[in-house]
Design a protein around this motif. Structure first.
Motif: not given
Ligand code: F6P
Length: 353
Positions: A72, A127, A169, A222
């Motif tokens: 990210r 998502d 999620m 969530e």
């Molecule tokens: O955006 C996709 C997702 O899987 C969301 O559902 C979740 O909140 C997030 O990514 C989790 O992100 P990370 O892998 O950075 O914890």
């Protein structure tokens, strides 16, 4: 020789490798070389990656994760981020980049595209909340994993006459929770699009209890917010900070349900031992092999992205509409979120009982 770059950004998603394979295979038919940047935009900023051949991508659609890694990386927060991307592309002789990602990754691609750099977006998120496309790959796999987990929770909840709160999620939308919850016969699904108060939740569990169904499965996305959550006192942490409902959502809900059921005088003495357990499915939903649906959708989107490159049609996002793979407006896709619609929610809520 024409050359392009490809990257995968944001949370990984089953089906990413199928897209990479589709792009490389399609581009190869026109002699276009594909450079796979490592770890999303971070790899572009540091010019890290490798050339991908057809041999490299053979059979990878069966694997989860992404062979080129993901991160990210907020390009806007990096000093001279957009300028560096252009410099790297020029130095490597890349005419464009195919960015496979969710709203953040595609947001960068869109911004670069508006500034005149050749970009193509491929929508990706478990998502399923990106607009301009009927489905995003990864959603089907994630929903199936969640469904199987809920199937299993059903039997253990029933054996122990417990309530189980299962968190799926879905940061902003409840697609996975509703799809999996409906498929696995959850007794209630709580999603961000349709907030609900605590009393309504407990009264459903209480009704079930009174008619002899002493177990309940609640699926919660969530991103769900309980109506009036700010007024609920969950106590404070070791530093005296107020505990928030959305942190440890499943645990907080579960504790509150257990307390409320035990304290209910109408439920009889047995209910004083009522138990509720939280289960957070977390990253299990994103791991492992993609379903056939996601392998095929990813492959078709990748081939379409390759086709757009061959035709020099940049500034677009590939998408699935009905059973067709089309190209759509990249700008709209990243600015409008696709939420669960009332029709779907109402159909599912027929089973909230
Ligand atoms: O955006 C996709 C997702 O899987 C969301 O559902 C979740 O909140 C997030 O990514 C989790 O992100 P990370 O892998 O950075 O914890």
């Amino acid at each position: 020789m024409r050359k392009i770059g490809i990257l995968t950004g944001g949370g990984d998603c089953p089906g990413l490798n199928a897209v990479i394979r589709g792009v490389v295979e399609k581009c190869a038919t026109a002699g276009i070389e594909v450079f796979g940047f490592l770890d999303g935009w971070r790899g572009v900023l540091s010019a890290r990656g490798r050339w991908l051949t057809v041999k490299d991508v053979e059979g990878i659609q069966t694997q989860g994760g992404t062979i080129i890694g993901s991160s990210r990386t907020n390009v806007m927060a990096c000093e001279n981020g957009p300028e560096t991307i252009v410099e790297v592309m020029n130095a490597m002789g890349l005419e464009g980049i195919i960015a496979i990602g969710g709203d953040d990754t595609l947001g960068v691609a869109n911004m670069m595209s508006k500034q005149g750099t050749n970009m193509i977006g491929v929508p990706k998120t478990i998502d399923n909340d990106l607009s301009c496309t009927d489905n995003t790959f990864g959603f089907d796999t994630a929903s199936n994993i969640a469904m199987e987990a809920i199937d299993r929770l059903q039997t253990t909840a029933k054996a122990h006459s417990r309530c189980i709160v299962c968190e799926c999620m879905g940061r902003h939308t409840g697609w996975i929770a509703l799809q999996a919850g409906l498929a696995a016969d959850a007794h209630l699904v709580l999603i961000p699009e349709f907030p609900m108060g605590f009393d309504e939740i407990v009264s459903l569990i209480r009704r079930r209890y009174l008619r002899g169904e002493r177990f309940t499965i609640i699926v919660v996305a969530e991103g769900f917010s309980l109506k009036g959550a700010d007024e609920i006192d969950l106590g404070t942490d070791a530093f005296g900070n107020k505990l928030l409902m959305h942190k440890n959502l499943a645990k907080n809900l579960s504790d509150m349900i257990e307390r409320a059921m035990r304290a209910d005088p109408l439920l009889g003495a047995d209910a004083q031992h009522f138990e509720c357990r939280p289960v957070v499915l977390g990253h299990i939903q994103r791991g492992g092999a993609p379903t056939a649906f996601d392998r095929v959708l990813g492959t078709r989107l990748g081939i379409k992205a390759g086709e757009l490159v061959i035709e020099h049609r940049y500034g677009r996002m590939v998408a699935q509409i009905g059973n067709s793979i089309v190209d759509a407006d990249l700008d709209k896709a990243v600015t409008v979120r696709k939420e669960v619609d009332r029709d779907f929610y109402e159909a599912a809520s027929l089973y909230f009982k």
